[in-house]
Design a protein around this motif. Sequence first.
Motif: not given
Lengths: 112, 113
Positions: B110, B11, B108, B6, B23, B21, B34, B89
Amino acid sequence: DQQVKQNSPSLSVQEGRISILNCDYTNSMFDYFLWYKKYPAEGPTFLISISSIKDKNEDGRFTVFLNKSAKHLSLHIVPSQPGDSAVYFCAATSYNTDKLIFGTGTRLQVFP
Amino acid sequence: DGGITQSPKYLFRKEGQNVTLSCEQNLNHDAMYWYRQDPGQGLRLIYYSQIVNDFQKGDIAEGYSVSREKKESFPLTVTSAQKNPTAFYLCASRPAYMNTEAFFGQGTRLTVV
């Protein structure tokens, strides 16, 4: 509708003793169940799983028990070690949908 | 090495902007997922895909979109319609139609400001 539930947000256990983490599900179509361990800001790592045709599966210190009639599974960790401290998630899926649903997690703390 | 990647790890976006995002997996898995993690909420399923060019909504799909043009890739777009996009995520993959474990990326984070 929460199909997979972990009703205990946290559990504290002394090192060397048994840790028992519980999980309940509502969907009788689930046929495969998994346990994951997770540290903050990291992806979960797989621990152990069980198929609905079994009622017990062991892997080293980890044992998962499945009670289909009660729609309940549990993860036993014996003996518990400080390195086991993490958040544990149970998950469930069915062969024909691949939809993988997780519970809300239980934070395990193992103290010396 | 085989795995699931990822990017980016962190971010930041301004409110009202769409963000995608990434992957990617080289495990030859058909199914990809997800999830979103919020404190005390566990892992909630956003979208999943069992095969290229097909995907299904999870439990919290509103405000998100996905595509599955390649087996290896399953990008997630967080749109401006998502009311609370700040979260962690996670992407996962596993063989389809098999009772086996899913492998996760590192996630990730965010943050929308």
